[in-house]
Design an enzyme around this catalytic site. Structure first.
Site, PDB file in Angstrom:
ATOM      1  CE1 TYR A 255       0.896  -0.088   4.364  1.00 21.52           C
ATOM      2  CE2 TYR A 255      -1.417  -0.475   4.831  1.00 21.52           C
ATOM      3  CZ  TYR A 255      -0.120  -0.328   5.273  1.00 21.52           C
ATOM      4  OH  TYR A 255       0.144  -0.436   6.612  1.00 21.52           O
ATOM      5  CD  GLU A 256      -0.630   5.025   1.897  1.00 23.45           C
ATOM      6  OE1 GLU A 256      -0.746   5.806   0.935  1.00 23.45           O
ATOM      7  OE2 GLU A 256      -1.521   4.859   2.734  1.00 23.45           O
ATOM      8  N   GLY A 257       1.411   2.848  -2.639  1.00 25.62           N
ATOM      9  CA  GLY A 257       2.255   2.682  -3.820  1.00 25.62           C
ATOM     10  C   GLY A 257       3.114   1.453  -3.654  1.00 25.62           C
TER      11      GLY A 257
END
Length: 600
Positions: free
Chosen positions: A440-442
């Site tokens: 997550y968050e890229g």
């Protein structure tokens, strides 16, 4: 059952000898970080997480969150009480601006506490953690009225905050979002759409949750250039600050996840919810990156936090568990078997974990210092340098930090053998929790592409050249002293591999952009090795100086020097192989047609 002891002594060492905390007393906010205050934060913060948050980590994972028929969500037993203690003790206010009820301390001090909180209970830490990114966006892009209405109670922890970016059809490519914002006569917007994977999207810890939502206004370009950001409270806030009617936003379901079960990861439905534009219309991307960059640094810290707890437990297990005999002969002949610590392969996993956790702690705290300096350093050039360095290294801290965090967690599980696979020992939870941080968050592949595709070329390569110069300068100084010359020489070679790989991208990337994509992940790992190597060089220099002066705990300093040597001899040599991977280019990687991957 697992155990956890906050690594306060190591944090103090890093703050003093890597971050150089007391050398920044002229930076606004640092005057609040007196040695006594820092000691109190580390000691009392460590005590709080160990006594209040850690005991509900395993039970919270087993119980998870519960969604009810009315769309409300309850957190696991003990979480609401623990959150009340967290808020009552002011732990969430450490680095928040004093104008909004915060303590105004440096971000680097809050980061040290945040590591402890993640180690003790990652799922719990995410509830206040998500609020920080939302606060940062409102302070940077929100109107004075929005800041006054929402920020003080978000800072205090009375209200939570979220980021609503992802939708079923789009994650990284936010230009594909479908959530719509229809302008109303009173200046508000009606927000309609569905968001998924929303951490802390609905829960019972706070009276209100302030959602920051990406959406598109009528006529906006069907791309990322058409994105706007909106503040959408769960409960409407009246002009006098009191809570009013429930807004038309609800939790449709809780995602069934591999890990972090105690955090409510929600599908959020916006059914004509009332929201207000944050900043300028169709300028939401800039605001989004404020949230994302804060979140990415926080996720990198998650890699470290979970790794630290897994490592501590693996060390204890290796002390206690007896299996087999040392290759050099029984170490404890009176016993039927020797402790696991006698086996070189166990040592390999534990030494890698020790070297990487201590190195990552230094890198995360040094990175947090750059955030402080970027915003508050008195000299323009220092602010620019800090902004360049943290901008360059944010994808490295997130990507490399979480890669290594997961690797450490799985190796710690491996130390346990079969017991590591059994839930009651706790190690499988750390593996599950650590895994999401790579996604997550890229995803970490996205972080690698951000590094090589955007960060290297920004401002004519100013940031990466500054990083090269910083490492080269400290290497040159350390080579002048016999005790650190070998480490410095090895780091110099690793830096050479990084520089050569950078030049290879410049020479071959334009000819075939796939060459950059094919080597991006290896490059991120290579830069991670060099960045952590710089931290270990600083720690080795400090430990050598302190030993020569007869200061500090000799055993602690000796361990630092041995671990630095291990990192130099066993980790830094990987940079040569990574360079050769990069220079292998994209030809063989991209040669097969998609059909050739299919089963016959």
């Amino acid at each position: 059952m697992p155990q956890y002891t906050p690594p306060v002594r190591d944090t103090r060492f890093v703050l003093e000898h890597v971050v150089g905390l007391q050398g920044h007393a002229n930076v606004p906010g640092f005057q609040n970080a007196t040695p006594d205050m820092v000691d109190a934060v580390l000691d009392e913060g460590g005590k709080f997480v160990a006594e209040v948050l850690f005991p509900i980590n395993y039970s919270g994972d087993q119980q998870g969150c519960t969604r009810h028929d009315d769309g409300s969500v309850t957190t696991p037993d003990g979480f609401k009480s623990a959150y009340a203690q967290f808020v009552g003790s002011g732990w969430g206010t450490l680095s928040a601006p004093e104008a909004y009820g915060g303590q105004g301390m440096p971000h680097v001090i809050a980061t040290a506490f945040q590591e402890y909180m993640i180690s003790a209970n990652m799922a719990f830490a995410m509830y206040p953690g998500l609020s920080h990114g939302a606060i940062a966006a409102l302070l940077a892009k929100g109107s004075p009225e929005q800041q006054a209405k929402y920020v003080p109670k978000m800072v205090s922890g009375e209200w939570g905050g979220t980021m609503n970016l992802t939708e079923p059809q789009c994650g990284t490519d936010l230009g594909l979002i479908r959530t719509r914002a229809e302008p109303q006569a009173d200046g508000s917007y009606r927000i309609t759409g569905t968001k998924i994977f929303i951490s802390s999207g609905e829960h019972d810890l706070t009276d209100n949750i302030i959602h920051l939502v990406l959406a598109k206004t009528p006529g906006a370009p069907d791309s990322s250039k058409g994105i706007s950001l909106f503040v959408v409270p769960k409960v409407m806030v009246e002009d006098d600050g009191s809570l009013g009617a429930r807004n038309a936003v609800s939790c449709g379901s809780i995602e069934h996840k591999m890990g972090i079960h105690a955090n409510s990861t929600c599908v959020m439905n916006y059914d004509g919810a009332t929201g207000w534009l944050v900043g300028e219309e169709m300028k939401g991307l800039a605001a989004m990156f404020i949230m994302m960059n804060a979140a990415r640094l926080g996720v990198g810290l998650q890699g470290l936090g979970v790794a630290e707890t897994a490592y501590q437990n693996a060390v204890q297990y290796a002390h206690d568990r007896r299996q087999g005999r040392a290759l050099t002969g029984p170490s404890e002949p009176a016993e039927k078997a020797d402790p696991l610590f006698v086996h070189p392969d166990i040592r390999r996993m534990l030494m890698e974990a020790k070297a990487l956790t201590e190195g990552l702690r230094a890198l995360c705290l040094w990175g947090a210092l750059q955030v402080d300096l970027e915003h508050a350093a008195p000299v323009d050039a220092d602010r620019q340098m800090a902004a360049d360095l943290i901008g360059l290294l944010t994808p490295v801290i997130k990507g490399y930090g979480t890669d290594k965090g997961y690797e450490i967690a799985t190796n710690a599980q491996q130390v346990y053998g079969g017991h590591g696979y059994i839930a009651e020992w706790g190690m499988e939870q750390y593996v599950r929790d650590a895994r999401i941080a790579m996604i997550y968050e890229g995803t970490n592949g996205v972080q690698a592409m951000d590094l090589v595709g955007r960060k290297l070329a920004q401002n004519g390569g100013r940031a990466v050249q500054a990083f090269f110069a910083l490492v080269a300068s400290e290497v040159a100084s350390a080579k002048q002293h016999g005790a650190t010359a070998d480490f410095a020489t090895r780091l110099e070679k690793a830096l050479g591999d990084l520089q050569a790989s950078t030049m290879w991208f410049m020479a071959n990337g334009l000819k075939n952009p796939d060459n950059v994509g094919a080597g991006a992940y290896s490059y991120m790992t290579l830069m991670g090795h060099v960045a952590v190597g710089l931290m270990w060089l600083r720690m080795a220099v400090a430990a050598t100086r302190l030993k020569a002066a007869g200061e500090g705990d000799a055993a602690f300093l000796d361990a630092k020097l041995v671990t630095a040597r291990f990192f130099a001899e066993r980790v830094l040599p990987e940079t040569g192989a990574l360079r050769r991977k990069i220079e292998g280019g994209a030809e063989s990687l991209m040669a097969l047609s998609p059909e050739m991957f299919m089963a016959a």
